[in-house]
Design a protein around this motif. Structure first.
Motif, mmCIF file in Angstrom:
data_model
loop_
_atom_site.group_PDB
_atom_site.id
_atom_site.type_symbol
_atom_site.label_atom_id
_atom_site.label_comp_id
_atom_site.label_asym_id
_atom_site.label_seq_id
_atom_site.Cartn_x
_atom_site.Cartn_y
_atom_site.Cartn_z
ATOM 1 N N GLN A 86 0.851 -1.051 -0.078
ATOM 2 C CA GLN A 86 -0.067 0.012 0.110
ATOM 3 C C GLN A 86 0.796 1.119 0.022
ATOM 4 O O GLN A 86 2.154 1.276 0.358
ATOM 5 N N PRO A 87 0.441 2.435 -0.465
ATOM 6 C CA PRO A 87 1.292 3.651 -0.271
ATOM 7 C C PRO A 87 1.791 3.832 1.070
ATOM 8 O O PRO A 87 0.787 3.534 1.918
ATOM 9 N N GLY A 88 2.927 4.361 1.319
ATOM 10 C CA GLY A 88 3.631 4.587 2.482
ATOM 11 C C GLY A 88 5.097 4.481 2.354
ATOM 12 O O GLY A 88 5.598 4.480 1.166
ATOM 13 N N GLN A 89 5.622 4.630 3.349
ATOM 14 C CA GLN A 89 7.228 4.664 3.561
ATOM 15 C C GLN A 89 7.569 3.292 4.016
ATOM 16 O O GLN A 89 7.183 2.566 4.773
ATOM 17 N N TYR A 90 8.475 2.782 3.254
ATOM 18 C CA TYR A 90 9.281 1.504 3.560
ATOM 19 C C TYR A 90 10.678 1.430 3.758
ATOM 20 O O TYR A 90 11.305 2.235 3.042
ATOM 21 N N LYS A 91 11.322 0.694 4.194
ATOM 22 C CA LYS A 91 12.640 0.506 4.473
ATOM 23 C C LYS A 91 13.101 -0.758 3.546
ATOM 24 O O LYS A 91 12.336 -1.900 3.423
ATOM 25 N N VAL A 92 14.160 -0.696 2.756
ATOM 26 C CA VAL A 92 14.397 -1.688 1.787
ATOM 27 C C VAL A 92 15.893 -2.069 2.227
ATOM 28 O O VAL A 92 16.857 -1.178 2.077
ATOM 29 N N GLU A 93 16.056 -3.225 2.529
ATOM 30 C CA GLU A 93 17.397 -3.710 3.011
ATOM 31 C C GLU A 93 17.808 -4.838 1.773
ATOM 32 O O GLU A 93 17.323 -5.787 1.879
ATOM 33 N N VAL A 94 18.991 -4.523 1.344
ATOM 34 C CA VAL A 94 19.586 -5.426 0.297
ATOM 35 C C VAL A 94 20.704 -6.255 0.930
ATOM 36 O O VAL A 94 21.862 -5.747 1.585
ATOM 37 N N THR A 95 20.661 -7.659 0.916
ATOM 38 C CA THR A 95 21.675 -8.290 1.312
ATOM 39 C C THR A 95 22.062 -9.363 0.080
ATOM 40 O O THR A 95 21.250 -10.159 -0.228
ATOM 41 N N GLY A 96 23.207 -9.320 -0.274
ATOM 42 C CA GLY A 96 23.690 -10.103 -1.615
ATOM 43 C C GLY A 96 22.628 -9.894 -2.677
ATOM 44 O O GLY A 96 22.418 -8.841 -3.273
ATOM 45 N N ASP A 97 21.653 -11.125 -3.073
ATOM 46 C CA ASP A 97 20.941 -10.914 -4.212
ATOM 47 C C ASP A 97 19.466 -10.913 -3.942
ATOM 48 O O ASP A 97 18.578 -11.252 -4.644
#
Length: 104
Positions: free
Chosen positions: A39-50
């Motif tokens: 849904q619309p809003g703020q998210y945290k995206v955490e990238v680890t490897g692939d």
């Protein structure tokens, strides 16, 4: 004693190298990520490897395989690219990094 210092430094560097990178993303409309509708809003995206993990607060809301690309110049701000409301990529503002989502 120098051996212990060297081992300690190696452990610290190894931990830093394997640490995940996290970025904030604001969605202005409902968007599909890895088969999950966000849904619309703020998210945290955490990238680890692939893999990218999307969280809202402390809750994991989506996971998807990704590749990380390097652009020729820094992106001025974070940009989310979608096709038919499905997220394709995230250009991370202030960096040359682009997170490209893979189809599951």
């Amino acid at each position: 004693m120098n051996l212990f210092r060297a081992l300690g430094l190696a452990v610290i560097l190894s931990a830093a190298a394997s640490a995940a990178s996290a970025y904030k993303v604001e969605l202005t409309s409902a968007t599909s990520v890895g088969g999950t509708q966000l849904q619309p809003g703020q998210y945290k995206v955490e990238v680890t490897g692939d893999k990218a993990v999307f969280t809202s607060g402390k809750k994991v809301v989506a996971e998807t395989p990704v590749t990380v690309e390097t652009g020729a110049k820094k992106y001025s701000d974070t940009q989310v690219s979608t096709i038919n409301s499905t997220m394709q990529s995230i250009a991370v503002g202030g960096t040359t990094m682009k997170i490209v989502l893979k189809a599951k």
